[in-house]
Design a protein around this motif. Structure first.
Motif, PDB file in Angstrom:
ATOM      1  N   SER A  31      85.699  52.879   3.850  1.00 25.38           N
ATOM      2  CA  SER A  31      85.831  53.135   2.418  1.00 25.38           C
ATOM      3  C   SER A  31      85.720  51.842   1.628  1.00 25.38           C
ATOM      4  N   LEU A  32      85.010  51.898   0.508  1.00 27.93           N
ATOM      5  CA  LEU A  32      84.903  50.742  -0.379  1.00 27.93           C
ATOM      6  C   LEU A  32      86.052  50.672  -1.389  1.00 27.93           C
ATOM      7  N   SER A  33      86.841  51.727  -1.465  1.00 26.26           N
ATOM      8  CA  SER A  33      87.893  51.775  -2.482  1.00 26.26           C
ATOM      9  C   SER A  33      89.223  51.191  -2.019  1.00 26.26           C
ATOM     10  N   GLU A  34      89.320  50.806  -0.744  1.00 26.41           N
ATOM     11  CA  GLU A  34      90.563  50.230  -0.223  1.00 26.41           C
ATOM     12  C   GLU A  34      90.752  48.804  -0.718  1.00 26.41           C
ATOM     13  N   GLU A  35      92.018  48.367  -0.781  1.00 24.63           N
ATOM     14  CA  GLU A  35      92.315  46.976  -1.074  1.00 24.63           C
ATOM     15  C   GLU A  35      91.899  46.113   0.113  1.00 24.63           C
ATOM     16  N   CYS A  36      91.226  44.997  -0.162  1.00 22.84           N
ATOM     17  CA  CYS A  36      90.751  44.131   0.915  1.00 22.84           C
ATOM     18  C   CYS A  36      91.857  43.182   1.372  1.00 22.84           C
ATOM     19  N   THR A  37      92.141  43.194   2.664  1.00 23.81           N
ATOM     20  CA  THR A  37      93.170  42.306   3.233  1.00 23.81           C
ATOM     21  C   THR A  37      92.551  41.084   3.913  1.00 23.81           C
ATOM     22  N   GLY A  38      91.242  41.034   3.951  1.00 22.51           N
ATOM     23  CA  GLY A  38      90.557  39.924   4.596  1.00 22.51           C
ATOM     24  C   GLY A  38      89.211  40.378   5.131  1.00 22.51           C
ATOM     25  N   VAL A  39      88.306  39.410   5.330  1.00 23.00           N
ATOM     26  CA  VAL A  39      86.943  39.715   5.741  1.00 23.00           C
ATOM     27  C   VAL A  39      86.599  38.970   7.029  1.00 23.00           C
ATOM     28  N   VAL A  40      85.993  39.666   7.969  1.00 26.24           N
ATOM     29  CA  VAL A  40      85.388  39.036   9.136  1.00 26.24           C
ATOM     30  C   VAL A  40      83.878  39.100   8.960  1.00 26.24           C
ATOM     31  N   THR A  41      83.212  37.954   9.021  1.00 22.32           N
ATOM     32  CA  THR A  41      81.759  37.932   8.933  1.00 22.32           C
ATOM     33  C   THR A  41      81.187  37.833  10.345  1.00 22.32           C
ATOM     34  N   ALA A  42      80.102  38.565  10.587  1.00 21.89           N
ATOM     35  CA  ALA A  42      79.570  38.640  11.949  1.00 21.89           C
ATOM     36  C   ALA A  42      78.081  38.957  11.918  1.00 21.89           C
ATOM     37  N   LEU A  43      77.420  38.668  13.020  1.00 20.71           N
ATOM     38  CA  LEU A  43      76.023  39.042  13.177  1.00 20.71           C
ATOM     39  C   LEU A  43      75.929  40.514  13.570  1.00 20.71           C
ATOM     40  N   ASP A  44      76.774  40.934  14.526  1.00 18.28           N
ATOM     41  CA  ASP A  44      76.755  42.306  15.038  1.00 18.28           C
ATOM     42  C   ASP A  44      78.162  42.865  15.115  1.00 18.28           C
ATOM     43  N   LEU A  45      78.266  44.178  15.069  1.00 21.67           N
ATOM     44  CA  LEU A  45      79.547  44.851  15.257  1.00 21.67           C
ATOM     45  C   LEU A  45      79.766  45.074  16.745  1.00 21.67           C
ATOM     46  N   THR A  46      80.809  44.469  17.285  1.00 21.81           N
ATOM     47  CA  THR A  46      81.161  44.610  18.698  1.00 21.81           C
ATOM     48  C   THR A  46      82.659  44.868  18.810  1.00 21.81           C
ATOM     49  N   GLU A 227      80.087  33.836   4.178  1.00 20.69           N
ATOM     50  CA  GLU A 227      81.299  33.153   3.698  1.00 20.69           C
ATOM     51  C   GLU A 227      81.033  32.456   2.369  1.00 20.69           C
ATOM     52  N   ASN A 228      79.870  31.816   2.244  1.00 23.29           N
ATOM     53  CA  ASN A 228      79.545  31.127   0.999  1.00 23.29           C
ATOM     54  C   ASN A 228      79.478  32.099  -0.178  1.00 23.29           C
ATOM     55  N   ILE A 229      78.984  33.305   0.078  1.00 23.75           N
ATOM     56  CA  ILE A 229      78.865  34.311  -0.983  1.00 23.75           C
ATOM     57  C   ILE A 229      80.242  34.822  -1.403  1.00 23.75           C
ATOM     58  N   ILE A 230      81.090  35.055  -0.396  1.00 20.19           N
ATOM     59  CA  ILE A 230      82.380  35.725  -0.639  1.00 20.19           C
ATOM     60  C   ILE A 230      83.477  34.754  -1.077  1.00 20.19           C
ATOM     61  N   ALA A 231      83.410  33.510  -0.635  1.00 16.44           N
ATOM     62  CA  ALA A 231      84.500  32.551  -0.847  1.00 16.44           C
ATOM     63  C   ALA A 231      84.976  32.434  -2.298  1.00 16.44           C
ATOM     64  N   PRO A 232      84.088  32.451  -3.304  1.00 17.80           N
ATOM     65  CA  PRO A 232      84.570  32.329  -4.690  1.00 17.80           C
ATOM     66  C   PRO A 232      85.542  33.433  -5.111  1.00 17.80           C
ATOM     67  N   LEU A 233      85.582  34.534  -4.371  1.00 16.01           N
ATOM     68  CA  LEU A 233      86.487  35.624  -4.723  1.00 16.01           C
ATOM     69  C   LEU A 233      87.917  35.373  -4.241  1.00 16.01           C
ATOM     70  N   GLY A 234      88.101  34.339  -3.409  1.00 16.49           N
ATOM     71  CA  GLY A 234      89.449  33.955  -3.006  1.00 16.49           C
ATOM     72  C   GLY A 234      90.076  34.790  -1.919  1.00 16.49           C
ATOM     73  N   VAL A 235      89.297  35.589  -1.208  1.00 22.97           N
ATOM     74  CA  VAL A 235      89.824  36.429  -0.153  1.00 22.97           C
ATOM     75  C   VAL A 235      89.785  35.684   1.177  1.00 22.97           C
ATOM     76  N   LYS A 236      90.675  36.042   2.099  1.00 20.57           N
ATOM     77  CA  LYS A 236      90.677  35.433   3.434  1.00 20.57           C
ATOM     78  C   LYS A 236      89.388  35.783   4.174  1.00 20.57           C
ATOM     79  N   ILE A 237      88.758  34.765   4.791  1.00 21.50           N
ATOM     80  CA  ILE A 237      87.498  34.974   5.505  1.00 21.50           C
ATOM     81  C   ILE A 237      87.597  34.366   6.894  1.00 21.50           C
TER      82      ILE A 237
END
Length: 255
Positions: A31-46, A227-237
């Protein structure tokens, strides 16, 4: 902050309209409507990436490669793909992907890799990035690509002593005939991944060199790009600790 704020930032940087017709960027699971608690960036989902998200309290995984490319007719949780979907949903995780839109956008992965390889005066031309490189020989340039990408699988065609001053770079895989034909017109060498055999033969016949790197090694830089794209939003990455899914024989040392 909502997860949608994160994905909106990605789509502002790399609009989905830039994606190839066969591609499937966007929401994969959750869901896109949930509050974000942090982001993991990855090449593939494993399974390992999901475990990292759980361990670090992150409920959003942003991958480069979409988990779904085509419609599925069933989800069997006794099989790996179904079990992975179950694990994601059980832990309230959302999975979002940005693929060829991130490859091709201004400042995207293709341009990032070209700069990593020493490209100057970048000129996007629709199938990749044409750019100047420091004059060198083909053999030395191929070794440079291998060193920069830490990729022992790099290979090349043609005379190792041929002078190279410019390249057409396409990150990742899937270099087709049209891209190859374009490269011949605009560059001294074609740098790409997952080259097909008949194009190796064409390269030999045309006396036009290619340098091929592995899909993984050229695209793992996407974790930092996200990470470079998301970092300005201040969320944990967290950048996922992914490794190449194959082992080259030259890298294998039996214990």
């Amino acid at each position: 902050m909502k997860i949608k704020n994160i994905t909106d930032a990605i789509e502002e940087f790399a609009p989905k309209t830039l994606a190839e017709p066969w591609d499937n960027p966007g929401l994969m699971i959750g869901s896109l409507s949930e509050e974000c608690t942090g982001v993991v960036t990855a090449l593939d989902l494993t399974f390992e990436v999901v475990a990292e998200a759980i361990e670090n309290g992150c409920n959003l995984i942003v991958t480069h490669h979409p988990f779904f490319f085509t419609a599925i007719k069933s989800i069997n949780t006794d099989e790996a793909k179904g079990a992975l979907i179950k694990k994601v949903l059980e832990n309230g995780i959302t999975v979002y992907s940005a693929h060829t839109n991130v490859d091709e956008c201004d400042g995207g992965l293709c341009q990032t890799v070209a700069k990593m390889l020493g490209g100057k005066n970048l000129n996007p031309n629709g199938v990749g990035v044409v750019c100047d490189v420091k004059p060198t020989t083909l053999g030395e340039f191929a070794k440079h690509v291998a060193s920069v990408l830490s990729d022992d699988t790099v290979k090349f065609t043609g005379n190792a002593n041929k002078e190279i001053k410019s390249m057409l770079c396409i990150c990742g895989g899937g270099a087709g005939d049209s891209a190859y034909e374009c490269a011949k017109q605009v560059a001294d060498v074609f740098v790409t991944g997952d080259f097909k055999h008949h194009l190796y033969v064409a390269s030999q016949n045309d006396d036009f060199p290619i340098v091929e790197f592995s899909h993984y090694h050229s695209e793992i830089a996407v974790e930092q790009l996200f990470e470079n794209i998301i970092a300005p939003l201040g969320v944990k990455i967290i950048k996922a600790k992914q490794t190449c899914p194959f082992t080259a024989v030259g890298e294998y040392h039996e214990i």
